[in-house]
Design an enzyme around this catalytic site. Sequence first.
Site, short mmCIF file in Angstrom:
data_model
loop_
_atom_site.label_atom_id
_atom_site.label_comp_id
_atom_site.label_asym_id
_atom_site.label_seq_id
_atom_site.Cartn_x
_atom_site.Cartn_y
_atom_site.Cartn_z
N HIS A 82 0.85 -1.19 0.00
CA HIS A 82 0.00 0.00 0.00
C HIS A 82 0.88 1.23 0.00
CE1 HIS A 82 -3.56 2.44 0.73
NE2 HIS A 82 -2.76 3.19 1.48
N ASP A 161 -15.35 2.48 6.35
CA ASP A 161 -14.39 3.44 5.81
C ASP A 161 -15.00 4.23 4.66
OD1 ASP A 161 -11.63 4.56 5.74
OD2 ASP A 161 -11.73 3.79 3.69
N ARG A 168 -14.92 12.56 6.06
CA ARG A 168 -13.65 13.23 6.38
C ARG A 168 -13.23 14.15 5.25
NH1 ARG A 168 -9.85 8.60 7.04
NH2 ARG A 168 -8.29 10.20 7.37
N SER A 183 -8.05 3.81 8.73
CA SER A 183 -8.66 3.73 7.41
C SER A 183 -7.85 2.81 6.50
CB SER A 183 -8.73 5.16 6.83
OG SER A 183 -8.97 5.15 5.46
N LYS A 187 -8.65 -1.67 5.64
CA LYS A 187 -8.80 -2.18 4.27
C LYS A 187 -7.73 -3.24 3.97
CE LYS A 187 -8.97 2.11 2.93
NZ LYS A 187 -9.12 3.44 2.41
N1 URA Z 1 -5.72 6.68 2.32
C1 URA Z 1 -6.74 6.03 2.91
O1 URA Z 1 -7.16 4.96 2.47
N2 URA Z 1 -7.28 6.58 4.02
C2 URA Z 1 -6.84 7.73 4.55
O2 URA Z 1 -7.37 8.16 5.54
C3 URA Z 1 -5.78 8.41 3.91
C4 URA Z 1 -5.23 7.83 2.80
#
Ligand code: URA
Length: 432
Positions: A82, A161, A168, A183, A187
């Site tokens: 990621h 999320d 957000r 967040s 995932k």
């Molecule tokens: N990427 C994400 O998936 N969530 C965040 O809060 C910031 C970047």
Amino acid sequence: MNFVDIIEKKKTGEALTSEEIHYFVKGVVSGEIPDYQASAFLMAVIFKGMDRRETFDLTMEMMHSGDVIDLSSIDGIKVDKHSTGGVGDKTTLVLGPLAAACGCKLAKMSGRGLGFTGGTIDKLESIPGVSTSLSTEQFVSQVNRIGLAVAGQTGDLVPADKKLYALRDVTGTVNSIPLIASSIMSKKLAAGSDVIVLDVKYGKGAFMKDPAGAEELASLMIDIGTQAGRKMRAIISSMEEPLGFAAGNLVEVREAIETLNGKGPDDLRELCVTAGSLMLSESGIAPDESKAREILTDALNNGSALNKLAEMIKAQGGEPECIFDPERLPSAPNTMHIYADSDGYIESCDALAIGCAARDTGAGRIVKGEDVDPVSGVIIHKKSGDKVCIGDVLADILYSRPLGDQIPQNVRNAFKIVPEKTERIPLIYKCI
Ligand code: URA
């Protein structure tokens, strides 16, 4: 339980219990907690933070708010990566095939572009015929067959999320380390891999503006993943300047192909080899990171990494021939050169400005859900430390719809030219 009390408690900086965090996530997903209360709560977290235990609880509650992917039918150690995002970040397009060519099983779910940052799914879908909408069964079966799949989110992953991120985004509550960590990690954990390598960016083109903040975020995510039973590593890397030279969709695909061909920009290649070395060593394919780097370098130089990308493109509906002959890919009808107007050295090339300019050409979205233009974008020719003379090309803007005056001006202003040479900031700050 009364959610107003929970907001009050966080407002005064108290740590929430696991039950209170469960109540929050459940209420957000079911809609029982209205957006205005959830927003007030998020703002309290922005100012008062969350401790590690609260952040872990929040991550686990979010992870379990929807489907959790079961990758157990894929043989071997499953690896995921990621990046916290940035400009010109085509790492997945290179690292995915590269790591898979070296024996990793890479089951990667990616996203679309967000704001000024590009997204792997938009880049992949810019290749004619390629689909990233795979069912969970197709996703698992492709990773079993060829070692690699890159798909948009399959199933109903982490609905908490989806709701919280959308809130957000419009309430000024993105920039909180516990909220970003929960967040991202909810995932990643729901996506099911055993080894997770994070690339946490800092700089003008990133959420975190300095290396210390990026390291704090990375270390929190490592703790969360480790506590959840995953093997975790992180790279802290600079996003002061774009990664590589291309920002857009097909322009980035071409740069990824070049890199998989053993060429490509040094910074992109170095980042991919470093991330790959963490993947190979953590999954036991290589005994250590230095041996892993040798294996990865061979795969870039002997064509096996490029072949793996072609295999994936074929499996996902595209023509593999265009990977071996990128001239077959569509290109932008128009190019505007941006020239240096003074002699000197590039002190900086602002990633944020280049990302916004690429987005404004149509490579990204201004309005949610818009189609992106596969061929437009920006290619920079100079980076910090490079010498320039009046009339040198600093960048090319590729476009297929009217450009106007502002985008070229913004691209020119992204480059700061100074009389004395300054040192380029190292790409990789550290690995943890
Ligand atoms: N990427 C994400 O998936 N969530 C965040 O809060 C910031 C970047």
